[in-house]
Design an enzyme around this catalytic site. Structure first.
Site, PDB file in Angstrom:
ATOM      1  N   LEU A 146      38.143  28.311  37.171  1.00 19.69           N
ATOM      2  CA  LEU A 146      38.787  27.723  38.194  1.00 19.69           C
ATOM      3  C   LEU A 146      37.995  28.194  39.519  1.00 19.69           C
ATOM      4  CD1 LEU A 146      42.458  29.712  37.473  1.00 19.69           C
ATOM      5  CD2 LEU A 146      41.589  27.358  36.491  1.00 19.69           C
ATOM      6  N   GLY A 147      37.342  29.369  39.662  1.00 16.01           N
ATOM      7  CA  GLY A 147      36.719  29.464  40.579  1.00 16.01           C
ATOM      8  C   GLY A 147      36.004  30.866  40.489  1.00 16.01           C
ATOM      9  N   GLU A 184      39.954  34.612  44.977  1.00 15.69           N
ATOM     10  CA  GLU A 184      38.416  34.802  44.948  1.00 15.69           C
ATOM     11  C   GLU A 184      38.155  35.076  46.259  1.00 15.69           C
ATOM     12  OE1 GLU A 184      36.810  34.200  42.477  1.00 15.69           O
ATOM     13  OE2 GLU A 184      38.379  33.044  41.418  1.00 15.69           O
ATOM     14  N   HIS A 231      39.603  43.201  40.413  1.00 15.66           N
ATOM     15  CA  HIS A 231      40.837  42.814  39.475  1.00 15.66           C
ATOM     16  C   HIS A 231      41.564  44.117  39.120  1.00 15.66           C
ATOM     17  CE1 HIS A 231      38.224  39.393  37.583  1.00 15.66           C
ATOM     18  NE2 HIS A 231      39.003  38.922  38.469  1.00 15.66           N
ATOM     19  N   ASP A 256      49.890  30.645  39.442  1.00 17.33           N
ATOM     20  CA  ASP A 256      49.900  30.781  41.015  1.00 17.33           C
ATOM     21  C   ASP A 256      51.309  31.181  41.377  1.00 17.33           C
ATOM     22  OD1 ASP A 256      47.221  30.013  41.038  1.00 17.33           O
ATOM     23  OD2 ASP A 256      47.667  28.047  42.472  1.00 17.33           O
TER      24      ASP A 256
HETATM   25 ZN    ZN Z   1      38.566  37.316  39.573  1.00 11.51          ZN
END
Ligand code: ZN
Ligand code: CA
Length: 258
Positions: free
Chosen positions: A123-124, A169, A178, A229
């Site tokens: 995703l990023g 991010e 994390h 999300d």
């Molecule tokens: Zn991460």
């Protein structure tokens, strides 16, 4: 440093088709989500369970599209480049002119965000503070950049279509690890008010979820977990301190406050 910190953002869009050439409105929707999440103005902030409500924090960081480029000229804060490359991976090629990418604007004064298809289901990704300024910033795949809640016709992919990947991010860009410390129950994220958790959580976990029984419930709703999300909606006070320390004198991101 005290008070609200304002971060000028430049978004470098690298596209191989019209979907990837996301609209200015989609880009602005992402900036809007960052401003909600980092000021705790997000509409879902009230979903934080009582157990964690006292540590849920306004980070007092705001984001604005850059209005002046590194040469002092007016800018939209968006650069766009058409390319034949259809996926970029995670080796930072998108940041290098020599590899067909776009070089960052002075990363001591701008948050550079590259929007390009990373591929591989990623995703990023972000560079932590302390690395080379030539590769400093955040990379996002276009279908996860922006929020479907803030407009129509955007190129976005559920359940990662509410702009929280960039919130996550940018958290890394501001030195956050994390929530599970990338290890088991004996590994921490260097933040004391985020309970130790033993693994990433995915989807939309029920509360309470507890992966390390001795250390309390997982803060699954933290932006630095791996949930959908819709199911992440807080940073903690300890995370705030860790992020904001970067802007103190001698801190890696002090250039943003001078
Ligand atoms: Zn991460
Ligand atoms: Ca912790």
């Amino acid at each position: 440093v005290s008070g609200v910190i304002t971060i000028p953002v430049v978004v470098h869009v690298l596209y191989s088709n019209s979907n990837e050439n996301i609209s200015s409105a989609q880009i602005q929707s992402q900036i809007d989500v960052l401003n909600e999440d980092y000021r705790r103005l997000n509409g879902d902030a009230n979903q934080v369970p009582n157990e964690f409500a006292s540590v849920a924090s306004d980070i007092e960081v705001e984001f604005v599209m850059a209005t002046t480029d590194p040469n002092g000229n007016p800018t939209s804060g968006i650069t766009r480049k058409s390319t034949s490359r259809t996926s970029w991976g995670t080796n930072d090629d998108m940041k290098k002119t020599s590899q067909g990418g776009v070089a960052p604007w002075d990363a001591s004064r701008y948050l550079n965000m590259w929007v390009c298809n990373i591929g591989g289901g990623i995703l990023g990704y972000a560079q932590f503070p302390g690395g080379s300024l030539a590769t400093d910033g955040v990379v996002m795949s276009p279908q996860y950049f922006g929020s479907a809640d803030k407009g129509t016709g955007f190129f976005l992919s559920a359940p990662f279509n509410k702009g929280r990947t960039a919130t996550h991010e940018v958290g890394h860009w501001l030195n956050l690890r994390h929530i599970w410390g990338d290890g088991g129950c004996n590994v921490d994220d260097f933040v004391t008010d985020t309970p130790v958790s033993g693994n990433p959580n995915y989807g939309c976990p029920n509360y309470p979820t507890n992966s390390c029984s001795a250390t309390g419930n997982d803060m699954t709703m933290n932006y630095m977990d791996y949930v959908d999300d819709a199911c992440m909606y807080m940073f903690s006070a300890g995370q705030k301190n860790r992020m904001r320390a970067l802007f103190d004198t001698g801190g890696f991101r002090e250039g943003f406050v001078n």
